[in-house]
Scaffold this active site. Sequence first.
Site, PDB file in Angstrom:
ATOM      1  CD  GLU A  22      13.887  45.926  29.214  1.00 21.79           C
ATOM      2  OE1 GLU A  22      13.924  44.693  29.128  1.00 21.79           O
ATOM      3  OE2 GLU A  22      14.415  46.669  28.380  1.00 21.79           O
ATOM      4  CB  SER A  63      31.337  71.684  36.405  1.00 22.63           C
ATOM      5  OG  SER A  63      30.642  71.670  35.190  1.00 22.63           O
ATOM      6  CE  LYS A 116      38.462  64.564  30.053  1.00 19.77           C
ATOM      7  NZ  LYS A 116      39.090  65.034  31.289  1.00 19.77           N
ATOM      8  CG  ASP A 117      31.833  66.585  26.741  1.00 22.53           C
ATOM      9  OD1 ASP A 117      32.352  65.913  27.654  1.00 22.53           O
ATOM     10  OD2 ASP A 117      31.085  67.555  26.951  1.00 22.53           O
ATOM     11  CG  HIS A 134      25.695  76.564  32.218  1.00 20.50           C
ATOM     12  ND1 HIS A 134      25.879  76.875  30.906  1.00 20.50           N
ATOM     13  CD2 HIS A 134      26.143  75.289  32.341  1.00 20.50           C
ATOM     14  CE1 HIS A 134      26.396  75.847  30.253  1.00 20.50           C
ATOM     15  NE2 HIS A 134      26.562  74.871  31.108  1.00 20.50           N
TER      16      HIS A 134
HETATM   17  C1  HEM Z   1      13.356  59.208  27.175  1.00 21.49           C
HETATM   18  C2  HEM Z   1      13.431  58.689  26.010  1.00 21.49           C
HETATM   19  C3  HEM Z   1      12.877  57.317  25.624  1.00 21.49           C
HETATM   20  C4  HEM Z   1      13.036  56.111  26.255  1.00 21.49           C
HETATM   21  C5  HEM Z   1      13.824  55.841  27.551  1.00 21.49           C
HETATM   22  C6  HEM Z   1      12.328  55.112  25.461  1.00 21.49           C
HETATM   23  C7  HEM Z   1      12.252  53.740  25.756  1.00 21.49           C
HETATM   24  C8  HEM Z   1      11.612  52.782  24.996  1.00 21.49           C
HETATM   25  C9  HEM Z   1      11.651  51.363  25.233  1.00 21.49           C
HETATM   26  C10 HEM Z   1      12.385  50.664  26.384  1.00 21.49           C
HETATM   27  C11 HEM Z   1      10.916  50.757  24.242  1.00 21.49           C
HETATM   28  C12 HEM Z   1      10.705  49.235  24.047  1.00 21.49           C
HETATM   29  C13 HEM Z   1      11.617  48.705  22.969  1.00 21.49           C
HETATM   30  C14 HEM Z   1      11.460  47.223  22.786  1.00 21.49           C
HETATM   31  O1  HEM Z   1      11.585  46.485  23.778  1.00 21.49           O
HETATM   32  O2  HEM Z   1      11.211  46.793  21.643  1.00 21.49           O
HETATM   33  C15 HEM Z   1      10.370  51.783  23.415  1.00 21.49           C
HETATM   34  C16 HEM Z   1       9.539  51.567  22.321  1.00 21.49           C
HETATM   35  C17 HEM Z   1       8.997  52.561  21.528  1.00 21.49           C
HETATM   36  N1  HEM Z   1       9.239  53.929  21.621  1.00 21.49           N
HETATM   37 FE1  HEM Z   1      10.485  54.814  22.954  1.00 21.49          FE
HETATM   38  N2  HEM Z   1      11.741  55.733  24.399  1.00 21.49           N
HETATM   39  C18 HEM Z   1      12.039  57.075  24.453  1.00 21.49           C
HETATM   40  C19 HEM Z   1      11.615  58.051  23.551  1.00 21.49           C
HETATM   41  C20 HEM Z   1      10.675  57.858  22.527  1.00 21.49           C
HETATM   42  C21 HEM Z   1      10.121  58.910  21.692  1.00 21.49           C
HETATM   43  C22 HEM Z   1      10.440  60.400  21.808  1.00 21.49           C
HETATM   44  C23 HEM Z   1       9.255  58.324  20.833  1.00 21.49           C
HETATM   45  C24 HEM Z   1       8.439  59.082  19.786  1.00 21.49           C
HETATM   46  C25 HEM Z   1       7.247  58.808  19.563  1.00 21.49           C
HETATM   47  C26 HEM Z   1       9.257  56.880  21.093  1.00 21.49           C
HETATM   48  C27 HEM Z   1       8.506  55.916  20.396  1.00 21.49           C
HETATM   49  C28 HEM Z   1       8.521  54.559  20.633  1.00 21.49           C
HETATM   50  C29 HEM Z   1       7.786  53.579  19.859  1.00 21.49           C
HETATM   51  C30 HEM Z   1       6.866  53.842  18.670  1.00 21.49           C
HETATM   52  C31 HEM Z   1       8.074  52.319  20.430  1.00 21.49           C
HETATM   53  C32 HEM Z   1       7.511  50.928  20.002  1.00 21.49           C
HETATM   54  C33 HEM Z   1       8.368  50.243  18.996  1.00 21.49           C
HETATM   55  C34 HEM Z   1       9.468  49.417  19.627  1.00 21.49           C
HETATM   56  O3  HEM Z   1       9.176  48.553  20.448  1.00 21.49           O
HETATM   57  O4  HEM Z   1      10.624  49.667  19.311  1.00 21.49           O
HETATM   58  N3  HEM Z   1      10.134  56.644  22.127  1.00 21.49           N
HETATM   59  N4  HEM Z   1      10.812  53.016  23.880  1.00 21.49           N
END
Ligand code: HEM
Lengths: 181, 420
Positions: B285, B217, B241-242, B213
């Site tokens: 991945e 842009s 638009k968004d 900002h």
């Molecule tokens: C930048 C944002 C985030 C990204 C890119 C991300 C990415 C991921 C990925 C790739 C997995 C594996 C999923 C699977 O293969 O089953 C995962 C699992 C998990 N994430 Fe995140 N995550 C993000 C934010 C968060 C936040 C803020 C939390 C809060 C605590 C969180 C909690 C968890 C938990 C508890 C799991 C394990 C359960 C599961 O496998 O689904 N994540 N996350």
Amino acid sequence: MAATADGAGGDGVTRRDFLEYAAGGMGAVGAAAATWALIDNMNPAADTLALSTTEVDLEPIEPGQSITVVWQKKPVFVRRRTEAEIREAEETPLDSLPDPMADTERVQKAEWLILVGICTHLGCIPLGQKGTDEKGEYGGWFCPCHGSHYDTSGRIRKGPAPENLAVPPYRFLDDTRILIG
Amino acid sequence: MAAPKFDNPIVRWIDYRLPVFTFMHHEMHEYPTPKNLNYWWNFGSLAGFMLIVLIVTGIVLAMNYTPHVDHAFDSVERIRRDVPFGWLVQFIHMNGASFFFIVVYIHIFRGIYYGSYKSPREILWILGVVIMLLMMATAFMGYVLPWGQMSFWGATVITNLFSAIPLVGEHIVSWLWGGFAVDNPTLNRFYSLHYLLPFVIVGVVVLHVVALHTHGSNNPLGIELRGKQDSIPFHPYYTVKDFFGLGLFLTIFCLFVFFAPDYLGHPDNYVPANPLVTPPHIVPEWYFLPFYAILRAIPDKLLGVVAMFAAIAVLFILPWLDRSPVRSARFRPIYKQVFWLLVIDCLVLGYIGAKPAEGWYIHIGRLATVYYFAHFLVILPLLSVFERPRPLPLSIGEPVLGGGGPSPPGGGSAGAMERA
Ligand code: HEM
Ligand code: FES
């Protein structure tokens, strides 16, 4: 050396300067100490470090057969080598090796090859323990992750791994038992 | 800036004490946005949306997830089978990570095509690369949490990258692990950081938007705004638009979440982690594949790791590698072509990253790696000198309306005009 009203010495350094540097320096030392504690906190804890040992009974292993045992959560390969495998390992010229080491330095008894079964590239577990496994071009082990070939002494021959498979500390308790660790 | 007049007395009362409404008015109504932004400009707000989705679903997942090697896998299965709507939250989080990367990669290539990293937006660009690095770290650690085979071996291989560092490498790796192998301490700290990093990303995103900002842009023509007639207020024009773009995006996203939730994943991650057996073919991945291909292209451990990090590092210095004063590829006939070659090159790298490192794949991977670096380190600097850009329009309105105000001196495009 008489101090002036603002505490300036002969070279223009005031008491206030001194106090500022001293306080700042103490602060930096304190912050560094606290940071160190937090960083070191992530290192292996005492219970993890407590050297565990693993005892292996060699009796049931046939020539040409390998078993995998666990030592400190790591796989350890125990291979009873055949005559041909030993000969091949001993006769390999050292200058053909990326990480030169004589076979005799890697074993206590030529028949028994004991190795940490972790590829020195990025930590996968090489194939070659089971009879049906691919053993690589040098008859030892083959790491499928990025294609490292190890020979019958566990030495790296081809592929991205930089070092030979590691030999763990171990000793023979008697003819048929070893203690790793 | 004169404070806007608000009719509502409560709004006035609050705004006098905490000027949030003035701030919003300034950002939404007064903030001038180029009137020619196309749909490639939707991906920034989409990325922000995905970040929020991941944080919200993540916090809900965390209420049922257990970060322990003996329970992690089962707790994720329980979330999917027994927890009410757990399946939905888990699939949204899992696929959300993939779609976050799709959106951000498109966002980055948009910036590369339209030269959005050029002065005065270098810091904006660098903050973007920082966000990408943080996303990678977050996604990597998140993928470890379900503690399947790919979780475990991905964590092993990636943490082992640091063992390539001379002398201290081994110590760093055992420090990262908190042990002699990837184990419970590793899972615990990854969980802690996986929870933390998304909020760090939010912080960097705020800086990213502040930087945006400050100068506004860029736009498809890559020229400066010449005055009021070149811009429109962000609200309602671009908010609408968004939202329209968001609707389309969510349609595709939902197709995956509801009909192919595992399409982007790997079946081996439904096998609980086994520290004694490496799966025969481990792959990261999909969003890491191009970098993984670069890592494997080089047969030396240390150099491979260096090349992989350099592939990202080169993005940091991109504003200084591309010295051409013309921003938009529309007016750079050769750059436009090498841009598409770069896109193809990255897709090829991604494909090779998914294949075993053998035979022809190795050679293609090496070629694509060389080309990737050549694009940034050789082609771009040379093009800045030898390419002859096409003449730039005088204003955003000119190509459509014909004519336009006289071009004021200065501005990012003036130099190019003279050369063209
Ligand atoms: C930048 C944002 C985030 C990204 C890119 C991300 C990415 C991921 C990925 C790739 C997995 C594996 C999923 C699977 O293969 O089953 C995962 C699992 C998990 N994430 Fe995140 N995550 C993000 C934010 C968060 C936040 C803020 C939390 C809060 C605590 C969180 C909690 C968890 C938990 C508890 C799991 C394990 C359960 C599961 O496998 O689904 N994540 N996350
Ligand atoms: S981990 Fe064995 S070759 Fe890479």
